[in-house]
Write a protein that holds these residues in place. Structure first.
Motif, mmCIF file in Angstrom:
data_model
loop_
_atom_site.group_PDB
_atom_site.id
_atom_site.type_symbol
_atom_site.label_atom_id
_atom_site.label_comp_id
_atom_site.label_asym_id
_atom_site.label_seq_id
_atom_site.Cartn_x
_atom_site.Cartn_y
_atom_site.Cartn_z
ATOM 1 N N CYS A 5 0.853 -1.183 0.000
ATOM 2 C CA CYS A 5 0.000 0.000 0.000
ATOM 3 C C CYS A 5 0.896 1.243 0.000
ATOM 4 O O CYS A 5 2.003 1.218 0.542
ATOM 5 C CB CYS A 5 -0.890 0.028 1.233
ATOM 6 S SG CYS A 5 -2.100 -1.304 1.338
ATOM 7 N N ALA A 6 0.418 2.306 -0.608
ATOM 8 C CA ALA A 6 1.142 3.576 -0.561
ATOM 9 C C ALA A 6 1.289 4.018 0.899
ATOM 10 O O ALA A 6 0.427 3.730 1.738
ATOM 11 C CB ALA A 6 0.381 4.629 -1.361
ATOM 12 N N LEU A 37 13.071 -3.251 0.304
ATOM 13 C CA LEU A 37 12.576 -3.880 -0.922
ATOM 14 C C LEU A 37 11.916 -2.838 -1.801
ATOM 15 O O LEU A 37 11.466 -1.796 -1.332
ATOM 16 C CB LEU A 37 11.620 -5.039 -0.614
ATOM 17 C CG LEU A 37 10.314 -4.771 0.146
ATOM 18 C CD1 LEU A 37 9.211 -4.281 -0.784
ATOM 19 C CD2 LEU A 37 9.861 -6.035 0.852
ATOM 20 N N THR A 38 11.870 -3.142 -3.077
ATOM 21 C CA THR A 38 11.251 -2.232 -4.043
ATOM 22 C C THR A 38 9.994 -2.908 -4.590
ATOM 23 O O THR A 38 10.101 -3.885 -5.343
ATOM 24 C CB THR A 38 12.207 -1.919 -5.207
ATOM 25 O OG1 THR A 38 13.402 -1.332 -4.685
ATOM 26 C CG2 THR A 38 11.549 -0.960 -6.190
ATOM 27 N N PRO A 39 8.813 -2.428 -4.200
ATOM 28 C CA PRO A 39 7.583 -3.048 -4.698
ATOM 29 C C PRO A 39 7.384 -2.746 -6.176
ATOM 30 O O PRO A 39 7.847 -1.716 -6.678
ATOM 31 C CB PRO A 39 6.493 -2.398 -3.839
ATOM 32 C CG PRO A 39 7.071 -1.071 -3.455
ATOM 33 C CD PRO A 39 8.550 -1.294 -3.299
ATOM 34 N N VAL A 40 6.693 -3.627 -6.850
ATOM 35 C CA VAL A 40 6.382 -3.380 -8.262
ATOM 36 C C VAL A 40 5.152 -2.503 -8.405
ATOM 37 O O VAL A 40 4.894 -1.961 -9.489
ATOM 38 C CB VAL A 40 6.170 -4.706 -9.033
ATOM 39 C CG1 VAL A 40 7.443 -5.535 -9.024
ATOM 40 C CG2 VAL A 40 4.996 -5.506 -8.457
ATOM 41 N N THR A 41 4.405 -2.332 -7.316
ATOM 42 C CA THR A 41 3.217 -1.478 -7.358
ATOM 43 C C THR A 41 2.899 -0.967 -5.963
ATOM 44 O O THR A 41 3.132 -1.663 -4.963
ATOM 45 C CB THR A 41 1.995 -2.243 -7.920
ATOM 46 O OG1 THR A 41 0.856 -1.380 -7.959
ATOM 47 C CG2 THR A 41 1.654 -3.455 -7.074
ATOM 48 N N LEU A 42 2.398 0.252 -5.897
ATOM 49 C CA LEU A 42 1.918 0.855 -4.653
ATOM 50 C C LEU A 42 0.431 1.135 -4.832
ATOM 51 O O LEU A 42 0.038 1.869 -5.734
ATOM 52 C CB LEU A 42 2.671 2.154 -4.351
ATOM 53 C CG LEU A 42 4.136 2.006 -3.964
ATOM 54 C CD1 LEU A 42 4.809 3.382 -3.899
ATOM 55 C CD2 LEU A 42 4.273 1.297 -2.612
ATOM 56 N N GLU A 43 -0.375 0.551 -3.960
ATOM 57 C CA GLU A 43 -1.826 0.630 -4.101
ATOM 58 C C GLU A 43 -2.426 1.601 -3.093
ATOM 59 O O GLU A 43 -1.856 1.879 -2.036
ATOM 60 C CB GLU A 43 -2.444 -0.756 -3.939
ATOM 61 C CG GLU A 43 -1.940 -1.791 -4.940
ATOM 62 C CD GLU A 43 -2.266 -1.415 -6.373
ATOM 63 O OE1 GLU A 43 -3.329 -0.806 -6.598
ATOM 64 O OE2 GLU A 43 -1.454 -1.714 -7.267
ATOM 65 N N GLN A 44 -3.624 2.099 -3.422
ATOM 66 C CA GLN A 44 -4.278 3.118 -2.601
ATOM 67 C C GLN A 44 -5.152 2.554 -1.489
ATOM 68 O O GLN A 44 -5.669 3.313 -0.671
ATOM 69 C CB GLN A 44 -5.103 4.051 -3.493
ATOM 70 C CG GLN A 44 -4.248 4.900 -4.427
ATOM 71 C CD GLN A 44 -3.210 5.705 -3.679
ATOM 72 O OE1 GLN A 44 -3.526 6.413 -2.721
ATOM 73 N NE2 GLN A 44 -1.952 5.603 -4.099
ATOM 74 N N ASP A 45 -5.345 1.255 -1.466
ATOM 75 C CA ASP A 45 -6.008 0.632 -0.315
ATOM 76 C C ASP A 45 -5.609 -0.830 -0.254
ATOM 77 O O ASP A 45 -5.063 -1.397 -1.205
ATOM 78 C CB ASP A 45 -7.535 0.808 -0.343
ATOM 79 C CG ASP A 45 -8.208 0.074 -1.483
ATOM 80 O OD1 ASP A 45 -8.155 -1.172 -1.512
ATOM 81 O OD2 ASP A 45 -8.803 0.745 -2.347
ATOM 82 N N VAL A 46 -5.881 -1.452 0.881
ATOM 83 C CA VAL A 46 -5.394 -2.805 1.132
ATOM 84 C C VAL A 46 -6.058 -3.840 0.232
ATOM 85 O O VAL A 46 -5.433 -4.837 -0.154
ATOM 86 C CB VAL A 46 -5.583 -3.147 2.630
ATOM 87 C CG1 VAL A 46 -7.058 -3.331 2.971
ATOM 88 C CG2 VAL A 46 -4.786 -4.390 3.022
ATOM 89 N N LYS A 47 -7.304 -3.622 -0.149
ATOM 90 C CA LYS A 47 -7.990 -4.567 -1.031
ATOM 91 C C LYS A 47 -7.346 -4.598 -2.408
ATOM 92 O O LYS A 47 -7.270 -5.647 -3.051
ATOM 93 C CB LYS A 47 -9.472 -4.226 -1.139
ATOM 94 C CG LYS A 47 -10.265 -4.394 0.153
ATOM 95 C CD LYS A 47 -10.268 -5.829 0.625
ATOM 96 C CE LYS A 47 -11.168 -6.002 1.839
ATOM 97 N NZ LYS A 47 -11.081 -7.366 2.408
#
Length: 266
Positions: free
Chosen positions: A154-155, A175-185
């Protein structure tokens, strides 16, 4: 006192009692009439802004609330707590706010948009969500740094992202995530869809998606537990129903639903 005067006095007393009872049970404004359960009757529409991680448990609680209060309709808006707080502060119509972290709640209360002090009603803890069967053998945070392991987080402005950063720092893991999301779902969905090999999400989300993912516990999560506060909003259009909903969440019935979902007592 003579018998006629005594009969007259008794008749007047009975009439006064009947009038008082009628006034209590009459057609007063919604929210002022006693309900069948002995509480205050509420009705009408209720809008609840709630953290995405509350989706399953609050949906069930909402149905229970509607059943306990005929004439009410609960509408939920589930999203990241920081986004919901911003919407509330920009005038989005809502009656109740349930946040996944105190910092997002503070954004609302500091702006003067809470009606009273928020109440912490549950806590939640992170786990590593992995595809069913854990094909990469993820056993802890360090395994997420392997070059062939793709991770979603998550962001950091979102409560689950802030908790993840705290846990990773405690473990000394970079670690470097491949994506940062705006909510946990959204982060969990990346695992379910096979787009990533792991994501840091709440224990409750893994439990809700147990058919599709497994959860890997890690010790550093104990130092990054999120408190969830709830509050009636200052500009709530239906404050009687809003207060009744918060009371329901805090009741034994509401807590049982939340505990079953995997939330911890505050």
């Amino acid at each position: 006192m003579s018998a006629p005067r005594l009969r007259t006095a008794l008749a007047a007393a009975v009439a006064l009692a009947v009038t008082s009872l009628t006034g209590c049970g009459g057609d007063g404004p919604a929210g002022s009439r006693p309900g069948n359960s002995g509480g205050t009757a509420v009705s009408g529409n209720l809008t609840v802004f709630a953290a995405a991680s509350l989706t399953e448990s609050f949906t069930r609680i909402g149905k229970d609330f509607e059943a306990a209060h005929p004439g009410t309709t609960v509408t939920f808006s589930f999203a990241g707590s920081s986004a919901l707080a911003t919407q509330i502060n920009h005038g989005a119509p809502a009656d109740v706010f349930a946040s996944a972290a105190p910092v997002s709640m503070k954004t609302v209360t500091d702006a003067g948009n809470g009606d009273g002090a928020p109440t912490t009603f549950v806590r939640n803890q992170l786990v590593i969500a992995v595809p069913k069967g854990n094909p990469d053998g993820v056993a802890g945070l360090a395994d997420l740094t392997k070059p062939d392991v793709k991770v979603a987080l998550c962001a950091e402005q979102v409560p689950c992202g802030a908790a993840a950063r705290k846990a990773l720092d405690a473990a000394g893991v970079r670690l470097t995530p491949v994506t940062l999301e705006q909510d946990v779902k959204a982060a969990l969905a990346k695992v379910k869809l096979g787009e990533v090999d792991g994501a840091l999400v709440y224990r409750t989300d893994v439990r809700a998606a147990a058919a599709d993912v497994d959860g890997v516990e890690f010790p550093e999560s104990a130092g990054a537990v999120n408190d969830y506060p709830i509050v009636v909003l200052k500009d709530a259009a239906n404050k009687p129903a809003a207060r009744a909903f918060v009371d329901h969440v805090l009741s034994d019935t509401g807590r049982a639903v939340l505990t079953e979902a995997g939330f911890q007592e505050p």
